[in-house]
Design a protein around this motif. Structure first.
Motif, PDB file in Angstrom:
ATOM      1  N   ALA A 115      32.797  34.595  27.242  1.00 39.16           N
ATOM      2  CA  ALA A 115      31.727  35.140  28.152  1.00 39.16           C
ATOM      3  C   ALA A 115      31.090  34.105  28.910  1.00 39.16           C
ATOM      4  O   ALA A 115      30.541  34.061  30.105  1.00 39.16           O
ATOM      5  CB  ALA A 115      31.073  36.060  27.419  1.00 39.16           C
ATOM      6  N   ASP A 116      30.633  33.047  28.021  1.00 38.18           N
ATOM      7  CA  ASP A 116      29.757  31.842  28.440  1.00 38.18           C
ATOM      8  C   ASP A 116      30.358  31.252  29.576  1.00 38.18           C
ATOM      9  O   ASP A 116      30.031  30.889  30.790  1.00 38.18           O
ATOM     10  CB  ASP A 116      29.398  30.975  27.617  1.00 38.18           C
ATOM     11  CG  ASP A 116      28.334  31.493  26.365  1.00 38.18           C
ATOM     12  OD1 ASP A 116      27.878  32.486  26.868  1.00 38.18           O
ATOM     13  OD2 ASP A 116      28.318  30.988  25.199  1.00 38.18           O
ATOM     14  N   LEU A 117      31.963  30.807  29.456  1.00 36.48           N
ATOM     15  CA  LEU A 117      32.844  30.295  30.429  1.00 36.48           C
ATOM     16  C   LEU A 117      32.721  30.978  31.693  1.00 36.48           C
ATOM     17  O   LEU A 117      32.633  30.285  32.675  1.00 36.48           O
ATOM     18  CB  LEU A 117      34.062  29.915  29.783  1.00 36.48           C
ATOM     19  CG  LEU A 117      34.999  29.313  30.783  1.00 36.48           C
ATOM     20  CD1 LEU A 117      34.494  27.908  31.148  1.00 36.48           C
ATOM     21  CD2 LEU A 117      36.342  29.194  30.215  1.00 36.48           C
ATOM     22  N   PHE A 118      33.049  32.558  31.773  1.00 35.04           N
ATOM     23  CA  PHE A 118      33.087  33.290  32.842  1.00 35.04           C
ATOM     24  C   PHE A 118      31.858  33.813  33.334  1.00 35.04           C
ATOM     25  O   PHE A 118      31.922  34.479  34.207  1.00 35.04           O
ATOM     26  CB  PHE A 118      34.150  34.171  32.742  1.00 35.04           C
ATOM     27  CG  PHE A 118      35.559  33.470  32.296  1.00 35.04           C
ATOM     28  CD1 PHE A 118      36.055  32.364  32.867  1.00 35.04           C
ATOM     29  CD2 PHE A 118      36.281  34.264  31.260  1.00 35.04           C
ATOM     30  CE1 PHE A 118      37.120  31.738  32.462  1.00 35.04           C
ATOM     31  CE2 PHE A 118      37.545  33.755  30.846  1.00 35.04           C
ATOM     32  CZ  PHE A 118      38.027  32.576  31.341  1.00 35.04           C
ATOM     33  N   ALA A 171      44.070  34.915  31.875  1.00 38.69           N
ATOM     34  CA  ALA A 171      45.260  35.533  30.836  1.00 38.69           C
ATOM     35  C   ALA A 171      46.127  34.583  30.205  1.00 38.69           C
ATOM     36  O   ALA A 171      46.266  34.768  28.798  1.00 38.69           O
ATOM     37  CB  ALA A 171      46.410  36.541  31.731  1.00 38.69           C
ATOM     38  N   ALA A 172      46.611  33.322  30.873  1.00 41.08           N
ATOM     39  CA  ALA A 172      47.243  32.395  29.947  1.00 41.08           C
ATOM     40  C   ALA A 172      46.398  31.822  28.867  1.00 41.08           C
ATOM     41  O   ALA A 172      46.809  31.612  27.837  1.00 41.08           O
ATOM     42  CB  ALA A 172      47.531  31.176  31.082  1.00 41.08           C
ATOM     43  N   LEU A 173      44.844  31.674  29.402  1.00 38.68           N
ATOM     44  CA  LEU A 173      44.087  31.193  28.150  1.00 38.68           C
ATOM     45  C   LEU A 173      44.164  32.290  26.989  1.00 38.68           C
ATOM     46  O   LEU A 173      44.006  31.894  26.022  1.00 38.68           O
ATOM     47  CB  LEU A 173      42.851  30.939  28.707  1.00 38.68           C
ATOM     48  CG  LEU A 173      41.566  30.831  27.794  1.00 38.68           C
ATOM     49  CD1 LEU A 173      42.021  29.218  27.236  1.00 38.68           C
ATOM     50  CD2 LEU A 173      40.410  30.653  28.532  1.00 38.68           C
ATOM     51  N   ASP A 174      43.981  33.364  27.468  1.00 38.12           N
ATOM     52  CA  ASP A 174      43.748  34.364  26.405  1.00 38.12           C
ATOM     53  C   ASP A 174      44.995  34.426  25.478  1.00 38.12           C
ATOM     54  O   ASP A 174      45.066  34.492  24.085  1.00 38.12           O
ATOM     55  CB  ASP A 174      43.643  35.744  26.912  1.00 38.12           C
ATOM     56  CG  ASP A 174      42.144  36.066  27.585  1.00 38.12           C
ATOM     57  OD1 ASP A 174      41.224  35.151  27.490  1.00 38.12           O
ATOM     58  OD2 ASP A 174      42.069  36.740  28.305  1.00 38.12           O
ATOM     59  N   LYS A 175      46.289  34.162  26.236  1.00 42.18           N
ATOM     60  CA  LYS A 175      47.356  34.536  25.426  1.00 42.18           C
ATOM     61  C   LYS A 175      47.558  33.194  24.347  1.00 42.18           C
ATOM     62  O   LYS A 175      47.827  33.232  23.235  1.00 42.18           O
ATOM     63  CB  LYS A 175      48.655  34.336  26.417  1.00 42.18           C
ATOM     64  CG  LYS A 175      49.944  34.184  25.593  1.00 42.18           C
ATOM     65  CD  LYS A 175      51.073  34.461  26.529  1.00 42.18           C
ATOM     66  CE  LYS A 175      52.580  34.565  25.875  1.00 42.18           C
ATOM     67  NZ  LYS A 175      53.652  34.311  26.819  1.00 42.18           N
ATOM     68  N   GLY A 179      38.185  20.496  30.883  1.00 41.20           N
ATOM     69  CA  GLY A 179      39.081  19.822  32.356  1.00 41.20           C
ATOM     70  C   GLY A 179      39.893  20.842  33.146  1.00 41.20           C
ATOM     71  O   GLY A 179      40.690  20.355  33.987  1.00 41.20           O
ATOM     72  N   LYS A 180      39.864  22.036  32.728  1.00 44.25           N
ATOM     73  CA  LYS A 180      40.710  22.962  33.408  1.00 44.25           C
ATOM     74  C   LYS A 180      39.921  24.226  34.348  1.00 44.25           C
ATOM     75  O   LYS A 180      38.725  24.392  34.072  1.00 44.25           O
ATOM     76  CB  LYS A 180      41.770  23.946  32.151  1.00 44.25           C
ATOM     77  CG  LYS A 180      42.515  23.001  31.504  1.00 44.25           C
ATOM     78  CD  LYS A 180      43.268  23.723  30.426  1.00 44.25           C
ATOM     79  CE  LYS A 180      44.078  22.898  29.644  1.00 44.25           C
ATOM     80  NZ  LYS A 180      44.864  23.415  28.518  1.00 44.25           N
ATOM     81  N   VAL A 181      40.657  24.583  35.214  1.00 45.60           N
ATOM     82  CA  VAL A 181      39.770  25.658  36.110  1.00 45.60           C
ATOM     83  C   VAL A 181      40.615  26.976  36.021  1.00 45.60           C
ATOM     84  O   VAL A 181      41.693  27.045  35.772  1.00 45.60           O
ATOM     85  CB  VAL A 181      39.879  25.413  37.471  1.00 45.60           C
ATOM     86  CG1 VAL A 181      39.227  26.228  38.530  1.00 45.60           C
ATOM     87  CG2 VAL A 181      39.420  23.750  37.911  1.00 45.60           C
TER      88      VAL A 181
END
Length: 662
Positions: free
Chosen positions: A423-426, A392-396, A382-384
């Motif tokens: 990789a699949d998401l992006f 970067a926030a997701l990675d953190k 549900g996030k973009v």
């Protein structure tokens, strides 16, 4: 209880560990050597087909090379029988024909007290079961019938009923001569704050007995018949018998069913467990009115290496799943994992069984997600992620979660799994998939793929490209082997270089196994023994006996701490730099194979690859090879120009113009 000096030594002397373990395993006769007390079998603590579980009968010690379970006869009985230390001593002492030493008076009194409480609880079970058959329990019986429970099931689960009224149980128990203090201590009655009267804790409730792993009734769970009751479910208070954070509902039956191959299912409530068991899923348990605790997780793993957490698919169920994940991450290791089965929104296992049958539940269980995927789903659903800042926030967030995993090898695998999901998401190109940083520093970087003869099991970019990289692989393989050998000779340095060692991709599986074994020695009292157990003394001797290893200064003079440390820093810097160089060169090769004639981008990529080498390594190149400056001002070594000239000839372009341009 304190045991007299020498008791445990005498117990271990009388027992054969192979006989103790042999009750639970099937020995691999081809691999075992009975004459030397050397026994091998598939591990009883995790599912496997090969014999990786080793028993040294002479030393009285076992070790699993798969899940790292280890210990002696006492710890084996504790883990395999799910009993405490003293209970394991009792079992082994009986087998060895040794009488247990007399307990001190205080300890004996506590044991006698718990025995009396267990007897009182059994009387309460009988009382509640009898009450379910009375006229006052008509509504309760109708409710249970609507939930699909037949009379035979009510008997199997010993379900009862606590009638309305304040002193029904109290009066029945005291009439049998059971004193007030035992009823209070068992958590069946309470003393009124207003007067000296005792009253029943459970009133107008369907009663579910809770038994421990030994089969003793230790507590009750009661479901209210009044829909307006403040507590829909009420458990017994904690007593000398009952610690709700250290027990599971149906643990004894579930352990037996799991031993026969059924998956361990962790449901939310009593009715879910009963419904699952009646539908054929006998290895079902539930926590006792609280969120799952670390002690309960350890109990589950003693029963099954991969319990399935069954939760409602609504927001509350997902929140519960995340709490379990946060609790479990520091405890995860090889042979101890979790999967999560999310049921359709608004339905629990009991609902789904009554609506669609056992096959529908099996489908949900078959689709159970591993921990890493549910963790990823929580942070991304549900996030973009349409900006670098959001990514970067997701990675953190994910990096902080993965850091909680203590096992370095498992932490690295989690990082790889997250990288694939990312990789699949992006929708990243496969060759550009980053290796997700698991806390070892260095941030995002491309996944290095070994090429040539040192990676026969891994896909390469192409045969032609891999043939050109063999010389570099030879050099890097030798360098990484020297680095690992320095660590073997200086195990006290492993922890100081933990992050860099985790990041070190290995050119062949054997070196990768040695790297993982080195990381597992961190925090061990005898790191050398741990390393020898995992790799083998003979293999380590072969490694250290190689001529180029033996003459390495940091190994010959391993007492020189500064030399050892500086050598590791320098060699690892060179190795990491060379790998960055290989990545850029490989990408240039792949781009070259795809571009049209006349494209000048290859020269730029070669120059970029040259800059990927750190200053120390670049000086080595400049000192030993001819370096030319391309039109764009970037340095190209003779070796690099020769490599691409060979590539052009190999590709067979037939274009003289393109040859001369390179």
């Amino acid at each position: 209880m304190s045991l007299p000096p020498g008791f445990l030594d005498e117990l271990r002397t009388r027992l054969s560990l192979a006989q103790v373990v042999g009750r639970k395993v099937m020995w691999d006769q081809r691999k075992s050597n009975q004459g030397k007390g050397d026994w091998w079998a598939p591990c009883p603590f995790h599912q496997e087909k090969s014999a990786s579980f080793h028993v040294d009968d002479r030393k009285g010690y076992y070790y699993c090379f798969g899940c790292q379970a280890k210990g002696d006869a006492i710890s084996f009985v504790q883990e395999s029988e799910n009993v405490g230390f003293m209970e394991a001593i009792k079992i082994l002492a009986a087998e060895a024909g040794m009488p247990m030493p007399e307990r001190d008076p205080q300890a004996q009194a506590k044991t006698d007290h718990r025995t009396k409480l267990a007897e009182v609880m059994e009387e309460a079970v009988k009382f509640f079961r009898l009450q379910l058959k009375t006229q006052a329990a008509g509504e309760a019986r109708a409710y249970l019938a609507r939930r699909g429970l037949q009379p035979q099931a009510l008997d199997r689960w010993e379900i009862g009923f606590a009638p309305q009224g304040w002193q029904n149980l109290y009066e029945a128990m005291t009439a049998k001569g059971i004193p007030d203090d035992l009823l209070l201590a068992a958590g069946l009655c309470k003393k009124s704050d207003k007067n000296d009267r005792r009253y029943d804790i459970f009133r107008d409730r369907i009663m579910f007995p809770i038994r421990d792993g030994r089969g003793r009734a230790i507590a009750f769970g009661g479901r209210a018949m009044d829909p307006n009751d403040n507590a829909k479910y009420l458990n017994s208070p904690e007593t000398d018998l009952f610690d709700k954070g250290r027990n599971l509902f149906n643990v004894r039956n579930a352990r037996e069913a799991a031993g026969k191959g059924q998956p361990l299912i962790v449901a939310e409530g009593y009715m879910d467990v009963i419904a699952l068991s009646e539908a054929g899923f006998g290895a079902a348990v539930a926590p006792l009115g609280t969120a799952v605790t670390d002690n309960q997780l350890q109990m589950m793993w003693r029963i099954s290496p991969e319990p399935v957490i069954a939760l409602d698919g609504d927001k509350a169920g997902l929140r519960a799943a995340m709490r379990v994940i946060d609790l479990a991450l520091p405890m995860l290791e090889a042979g101890k994992s979790l999967r999560f089965a999310l049921f359709p929104d608004g339905m629990d296992p009991d609902d789904l069984i009554r609506a669609k049958g056992a096959s529908a539940v099996q489908e949900v269980l078959d689709a159970a997600m591993p921990t890493v995927r549910l963790m990823w789903q929580r942070e991304t659903e549900g996030k973009v992620f349409d900006s670098p800042e959001r990514r970067a926030a997701l990675d953190k967030i994910l990096r902080e979660k993965i850091k909680l995993i203590r096992d370095p090898s498992l932490r690295r695998h989690y990082g790889d799994a997250i990288a694939e999901l990312r990789a699949d998401l992006f929708q990243t190109r496969r060759n550009d998939t980053p290796r997700f940083d698991t806390g070892g520093g260095g941030g995002q970087r491309r996944q290095w793929q070994p090429r040539g003869k040192f990676a026969p099991s891994m896909a390469t970019a192409g045969t032609k490209a891999s043939e050109l990289a063999t010389g570099t692989a030879d050099e890097n393989l030798m360098r990484e082997t020297v680095i690992l050998a320095i660590f073997v000779a200086n195990l006290d340095q492993v922890e100081a270089f933990e992050e860099r060692l985790e990041r070190m991709e290995c050119y062949n599986p054997e070196n990768g196994r040695l790297r993982d074994a080195l990381l597992r020695t961190i925090g061990e009292h005898e790191p050398k023994s741990v390393l020898e157990e995992q790799i083998g003394v003979h293999a380590l001797e072969n490694l250290m006996g190689q001529r180029h290893i033996a003459i390495t200064p940091a190994i010959r003079r391993n007492g020189d701490r500064d030399l050892v440390r500086n050598s590791l820093i320098e060699e690892m810097d060179k190795l990491f730099a060379r790998r960055g160089h290989e990545i850029e060169m490989a990408e240039a090769v792949e781009e070259f194979a795809a571009i049209e004639e006349g494209d000048e981008g290859v020269t730029w990529r070669i120059g970029k690859a040259a800059l990927a080498v750190d200053p120390t390594t670049r000086r080595e190149v400049e000192d030993t090879t001819e370096v030319v400056i391309a039109d764009n001002g970037l340095a190209l070594s003779k070796d690099e120009r020769d490599m691409f000239r060979k590539l052009i000839e190999t590709l067979g372009t037939g274009s003289e113009g393109k040859k001369s341009s390179n």
